[in-house]
Design an enzyme around this catalytic site. Structure first.
Site, PDB file in Angstrom:
ATOM      1  N   GLU A   6       0.751  -1.398  -0.379  1.00 12.70           N
ATOM      2  CA  GLU A   6      -0.069  -0.155   0.064  1.00 12.70           C
ATOM      3  C   GLU A   6       0.733   1.034   0.465  1.00 12.70           C
ATOM      4  O   GLU A   6       0.363   2.748  -0.429  1.00 12.70           O
ATOM      5  CB  GLU A   6      -1.094   0.354   1.371  1.00 12.70           C
ATOM      6  N   GLY A  12       9.777  -2.031   0.514  1.00 12.75           N
ATOM      7  CA  GLY A  12      10.676  -2.155   1.605  1.00 12.75           C
ATOM      8  C   GLY A  12      10.551  -1.534   3.471  1.00 12.75           C
ATOM      9  O   GLY A  12      10.901  -2.458   3.988  1.00 12.75           O
ATOM     10  N   VAL A  39       8.483  -1.871   6.454  1.00 15.95           N
ATOM     11  CA  VAL A  39       8.963  -0.967   7.843  1.00 15.95           C
ATOM     12  C   VAL A  39      10.491  -0.654   8.322  1.00 15.95           C
ATOM     13  O   VAL A  39      11.068   0.257   8.658  1.00 15.95           O
ATOM     14  CB  VAL A  39       8.384  -1.527   8.732  1.00 15.95           C
ATOM     15  N   CYS A  40      10.822  -2.268   7.914  1.00 19.31           N
ATOM     16  CA  CYS A  40      12.701  -1.882   8.007  1.00 19.31           C
ATOM     17  C   CYS A  40      13.082  -1.054   7.349  1.00 19.31           C
ATOM     18  O   CYS A  40      14.211   0.055   7.953  1.00 19.31           O
ATOM     19  CB  CYS A  40      12.512  -3.366   7.403  1.00 19.31           C
ATOM     20  N   ALA A  70      -4.604  -4.111  -0.260  1.00 13.69           N
ATOM     21  CA  ALA A  70      -4.905  -5.685  -0.816  1.00 13.69           C
ATOM     22  C   ALA A  70      -5.512  -5.852   0.781  1.00 13.69           C
ATOM     23  O   ALA A  70      -5.610  -5.930   2.435  1.00 13.69           O
ATOM     24  CB  ALA A  70      -3.768  -5.996  -0.787  1.00 13.69           C
ATOM     25  N   TYR A 110      13.943  -2.738  23.099  1.00 13.83           N
ATOM     26  CA  TYR A 110      14.704  -2.196  22.144  1.00 13.83           C
ATOM     27  C   TYR A 110      14.487  -1.214  21.413  1.00 13.83           C
ATOM     28  O   TYR A 110      15.803  -0.437  21.246  1.00 13.83           O
ATOM     29  CB  TYR A 110      15.463  -3.518  21.181  1.00 13.83           C
ATOM     30  N   ALA A 148      13.939  -8.309  11.675  1.00 11.42           N
ATOM     31  CA  ALA A 148      13.813  -8.460   9.379  1.00 11.42           C
ATOM     32  C   ALA A 148      14.646  -9.869   8.836  1.00 11.42           C
ATOM     33  O   ALA A 148      13.813  -9.690   8.000  1.00 11.42           O
ATOM     34  CB  ALA A 148      14.414  -7.387   9.209  1.00 11.42           C
ATOM     35  N   HIS A 182      44.370 -10.825  14.940  1.00  8.26           N
ATOM     36  CA  HIS A 182      43.735  -9.827  15.995  1.00  8.26           C
ATOM     37  C   HIS A 182      45.434  -9.186  15.388  1.00  8.26           C
ATOM     38  O   HIS A 182      45.924  -8.457  14.542  1.00  8.26           O
ATOM     39  CB  HIS A 182      45.577 -10.690  16.385  1.00  8.26           C
TER      40      HIS A 182
HETATM   41  P1  FAD Z   1       7.329  -5.444   7.559  1.00  9.06           P
HETATM   42  O1  FAD Z   1       8.399  -4.300   7.027  1.00  9.06           O
HETATM   43  O2  FAD Z   1       6.109  -4.175   8.616  1.00  9.06           O
HETATM   44  O3  FAD Z   1       6.350  -4.676   5.939  1.00  9.06           O
HETATM   45  C1  FAD Z   1       5.070  -4.715   5.691  1.00  9.06           C
HETATM   46  C2  FAD Z   1       4.591  -4.602   4.016  1.00  9.06           C
HETATM   47  O4  FAD Z   1       2.755  -4.705   3.903  1.00  9.06           O
HETATM   48  C3  FAD Z   1       4.205  -2.742   4.768  1.00  9.06           C
HETATM   49  O5  FAD Z   1       5.147  -2.368   4.020  1.00  9.06           O
HETATM   50  C4  FAD Z   1       2.916  -2.288   5.076  1.00  9.06           C
HETATM   51  O6  FAD Z   1       2.754  -1.156   4.092  1.00  9.06           O
HETATM   52  C5  FAD Z   1       2.229  -3.458   3.374  1.00  9.06           C
HETATM   53  N1  FAD Z   1       0.734  -3.987   3.795  1.00  9.06           N
HETATM   54  C6  FAD Z   1       0.316  -4.210   5.188  1.00  9.06           C
HETATM   55  N2  FAD Z   1      -0.825  -4.649   5.091  1.00  9.06           N
HETATM   56  C7  FAD Z   1      -1.279  -4.673   3.765  1.00  9.06           C
HETATM   57  C8  FAD Z   1      -2.490  -4.013   2.977  1.00  9.06           C
HETATM   58  N3  FAD Z   1      -3.565  -4.809   3.383  1.00  9.06           N
HETATM   59  N4  FAD Z   1      -2.507  -4.187   1.610  1.00  9.06           N
HETATM   60  C9  FAD Z   1      -1.167  -4.052   1.003  1.00  9.06           C
HETATM   61  N5  FAD Z   1       0.074  -3.303   1.417  1.00  9.06           N
HETATM   62  C10 FAD Z   1      -0.503  -4.313   3.307  1.00  9.06           C
HETATM   63  N6  FAD Z   1      14.533  -5.758  13.051  1.00  9.06           N
HETATM   64  C11 FAD Z   1      15.870  -5.895  12.546  1.00  9.06           C
HETATM   65  O7  FAD Z   1      15.806  -6.991  12.081  1.00  9.06           O
HETATM   66  N7  FAD Z   1      16.681  -5.424  13.292  1.00  9.06           N
HETATM   67  C12 FAD Z   1      16.769  -4.151  13.293  1.00  9.06           C
HETATM   68  O8  FAD Z   1      17.801  -3.416  14.290  1.00  9.06           O
HETATM   69  C13 FAD Z   1      15.556  -3.169  13.354  1.00  9.06           C
HETATM   70  N8  FAD Z   1      15.174  -1.997  13.774  1.00  9.06           N
HETATM   71  C14 FAD Z   1      13.642  -1.638  14.209  1.00  9.06           C
HETATM   72  C15 FAD Z   1      13.316  -0.289  14.334  1.00  9.06           C
HETATM   73  C16 FAD Z   1      12.702   0.361  14.797  1.00  9.06           C
HETATM   74  C17 FAD Z   1      12.443   1.151  15.096  1.00  9.06           C
HETATM   75  C18 FAD Z   1      11.499  -0.561  13.974  1.00  9.06           C
HETATM   76  C19 FAD Z   1       9.813  -0.300  14.298  1.00  9.06           C
HETATM   77  C20 FAD Z   1      11.524  -2.127  13.659  1.00  9.06           C
HETATM   78  C21 FAD Z   1      12.848  -2.752  13.434  1.00  9.06           C
HETATM   79  N9  FAD Z   1      12.860  -3.993  13.054  1.00  9.06           N
HETATM   80  C22 FAD Z   1      14.785  -4.488  13.467  1.00  9.06           C
HETATM   81  C23 FAD Z   1      11.391  -5.085  13.119  1.00  9.06           C
HETATM   82  C24 FAD Z   1      11.900  -5.014  11.638  1.00  9.06           C
HETATM   83  O9  FAD Z   1      11.740  -3.668  10.696  1.00  9.06           O
HETATM   84  C25 FAD Z   1      10.807  -5.845  11.389  1.00  9.06           C
HETATM   85  O10 FAD Z   1      10.446  -7.199  11.592  1.00  9.06           O
HETATM   86  C26 FAD Z   1      10.776  -6.166   9.382  1.00  9.06           C
HETATM   87  O11 FAD Z   1       9.989  -4.588   9.070  1.00  9.06           O
HETATM   88  C27 FAD Z   1       9.315  -7.549   9.373  1.00  9.06           C
HETATM   89  O12 FAD Z   1       8.951  -7.416   7.899  1.00  9.06           O
HETATM   90  P2  FAD Z   1       7.943  -7.798   6.813  1.00  9.06           P
HETATM   91  O13 FAD Z   1       8.539  -8.103   5.378  1.00  9.06           O
HETATM   92  O14 FAD Z   1       7.094  -8.386   7.984  1.00  9.06           O
HETATM   93  O15 FAD Z   1       7.405  -6.476   7.359  1.00  9.06           O
END
Ligand code: FAD
Length: 472
Positions: A40, A45, A47-48, A120, A185, A321, A445
């Site tokens: 959407e 990329g 949230v990550c 979606a 964290y 991630a 080292h």
């Molecule tokens: P997401 O990255 O959340 O992506 C999901 C996507 O789906 C989004 O773009 C969303 O818009 C889309 N979406 C959702 N519903 C719909 C729909 N109905 N229709 C169309 N699109 C939709 N993880 C690490 O491993 N290392 C880190 O250092 C780290 N730091 C972080 C720092 C912060 C501040 C935050 C908030 C998170 C951090 N994370 C970190 C966690 C990491 O961002 C998530 O674990 C990771 O992004 C999850 O990936 P994902 O693909 O499951 O979902």
């Protein structure tokens, strides 16, 4: 403007373009699948990249430079106090995000993945409705749910102008006082960033200690350092009230039956994340979620609807991630008839505080909870040459081994570069390494990685740079 409904067919429809969804799209396309990826947001990329891992680490880098400049005095270098140009800092962060998002677009384009931007929702066992610039119905053979998660809101803060991590990462301003509700964290990382940028930061945590998921001895080292940079760290403290004031917000906190009110220009709520599994029509697939709103899956990342897979923050397991990306590959491989399963022994966890904390495999806390007998051996960084050259000798590496064999069960560490060092420990755990495997491996080292070798030496009873335990 929504025109009519377009109809298309897809061998594989992936909902969500984060490190779960886009990696699944790449792997599936490479295995010959015809893929439609829907997100959407205007950029891929997830949230990550857009509001998580990457912007937070870019800001942590900037905060680290400020700290390093201050500490350079110890080696005879003195800099003027830093001047912050918030606009340039924002540009740096946005530039990193934009470059990486463009990179993802290019990777998907090269593989012929069709990307649709829109929201979606499943409307039946094999259909999706996407509402974006156009409205389209997609009929799919397989689907992957990779919808990720969003910041959890707290009822007390409804209607109030509080930040979540998303707003905080946009660095709209540097508030003179910032209260961070949540000492996990995300709260700690962002709290340390804002403190370095000039805010007086107070962290309020409900649990008896910060970072409740990590072993207490690792957290203790970070807490000691954070005490110098943060205005306050309140644990076992419950936020019981929040209201607007002339200056910003007043937060009432209860600790051992006593109440106090803290005032700040801004409040950042970082109390966890909620999976995006509501409002996506899971019921039309016959799927339900668990108490934490996660979709149950098998080790093949398959839901109870055999043609639908789910990965990442939307399913059980740590919300990380790299875990999402591993599951992404598994789902893509399984639906392409390859043998693949999530049989990993270790998912590394890193907290990018100063100093960094990292662990992989069994933790002491888990061993205690599950009554698993373990032997724990620690190597302090103050006995490591490289740590001295960096001027950072606080911290340690600990090895968790089976008491009767020398099998490595877990590794925990706190100190500089822990985020990099944990990769070696994760590989060792994944390969079922014993202490001997680490002992015969030559480590460069002087390097921080020697702390892993040294910790293995302590565990084997043959330490070189610290004295052997009494009685040997
Ligand atoms: P997401 O990255 O959340 O992506 C999901 C996507 O789906 C989004 O773009 C969303 O818009 C889309 N979406 C959702 N519903 C719909 C729909 N109905 N229709 C169309 N699109 C939709 N993880 C690490 O491993 N290392 C880190 O250092 C780290 N730091 C972080 C720092 C912060 C501040 C935050 C908030 C998170 C951090 N994370 C970190 C966690 C990491 O961002 C998530 O674990 C990771 O992004 C999850 O990936 P994902 O693909 O499951 O979902």
């Amino acid at each position: 403007m929504v025109m009519g409904t377009l109809r298309e067919e897809a061998e594989l429809a992936i909902v969500g373009g984060g490190p779960g969804g886009y990696v699944a799209a790449i792997r599936a396309a490479d295995l010959g699948r015809e893929v439609v990826l829907i997100d959407e947001r205007t950029r891929l990329g997830g949230v990550c990249l857009l509001e998580g891992c990457i912007p937070s680490k870019a800001l942590i880098h900037a905060a680290g430079l400020i700290d390093a400049a201050r500490e350079a005095k110890a080696v005879g270098l003195e800099f003027a106090p830093p001047k912050l140009d918030l606009g340039v800092l924002r540009q740096f962060v946005h530039g990193v995000i934009a470059t990486m998002a463009k990179g993802i677009d290019g990777l998907l384009q090269k593989r012929g993945v069709e990307v649709i931007h829109g929201r979606a929702r499943f409307t039946g066992p094999r259909t999706l409705l996407v509402e974006g610039e156009h409205q389209s119905t997609i009929e799919f053979r397989n689907a992957i749910v990779a919808t990720g998660s969003r910041p959890t809101r707290i009822p007390l803060a409804e209607e109030l102008p509080v930040w979540t991590s998303t707003e905080a990462l946009g660095i709209p301003e540097i508030p003179s006082r910032l209260i961070v509700v949540g000492g996990g964290y995300i709260g700690l990382e962002l709290g340390q960033v804002y403190a370095a940028l000039g805010s007086k930061v107070t962290i309020v945590e409900f649990a008896p200690r910060l970072l409740p998921g990590a072993d207490p001895d690792l957290v203790e080292v970070v807490v000691r350092r954070a005490k110098q940079g943060l205005a306050g760290m309140l644990v076992e403290s419950k936020v019981v009230g929040m209201e607007r004031t002339a200056a910003g917000l007043a937060v009432t906190v209860e600790h051992e039956g006593q109440r106090q009110t803290l005032e700040a220009e801004r409040v950042l709520i970082a109390v966890g994340r909620t999976p995006n599994t509501d409002a996506i029509g899971l019921e039309t697939l016959g799927l339900s979620v668990d108490a934490q709103k996660r979709i149950p899956v098998t080790d093949e990342c398959r839901t109870s609807a055999p043609h639908v897979f789910a990965i990442g923050d939307a399913v059980p397991g740590p919300m990380l991630a790299h875990k999402a990306s591993r599951e992404a590959k598994i789902a893509a491989e399984v639906l392409s008839q390859h043998k693949s399963a999530f049989d990993n022994r270790a998912i590394p966890a890193v907290v990018y505080t100063d100093p960094e904390i990292a662990w992989a495999g069994l933790t002491e806390r888990e061993a205690l909870e599950r009554s698993v007998p373990i032997k724990v051996s620690r190597f302090p960084l103050r006995a490591l040459g490289r740590a001295w050259t960096l001027g950072r000798t606080e911290g340690f590496v600990k090895m968790i081994t089976a008491p009767d064999t020398s099998l490595l069960l877990g590794v925990g560490m706190v100190g500089p570069q822990a985020s990099e060092l944990i990769a070696e420990a994760t590989l060792a755990l994944e390969m079922g390494a014993t202490l001997e495997d680490i002992l015969v491996t030559i480590h460069p080292h002087p390097s921080m990685s020697e702390a892993i070798l040294e910790a293995a030496e302590v565990a084997a009873g043959s330490p070189v740079h610290i004295n052997p335990a009494k009685g040997r």
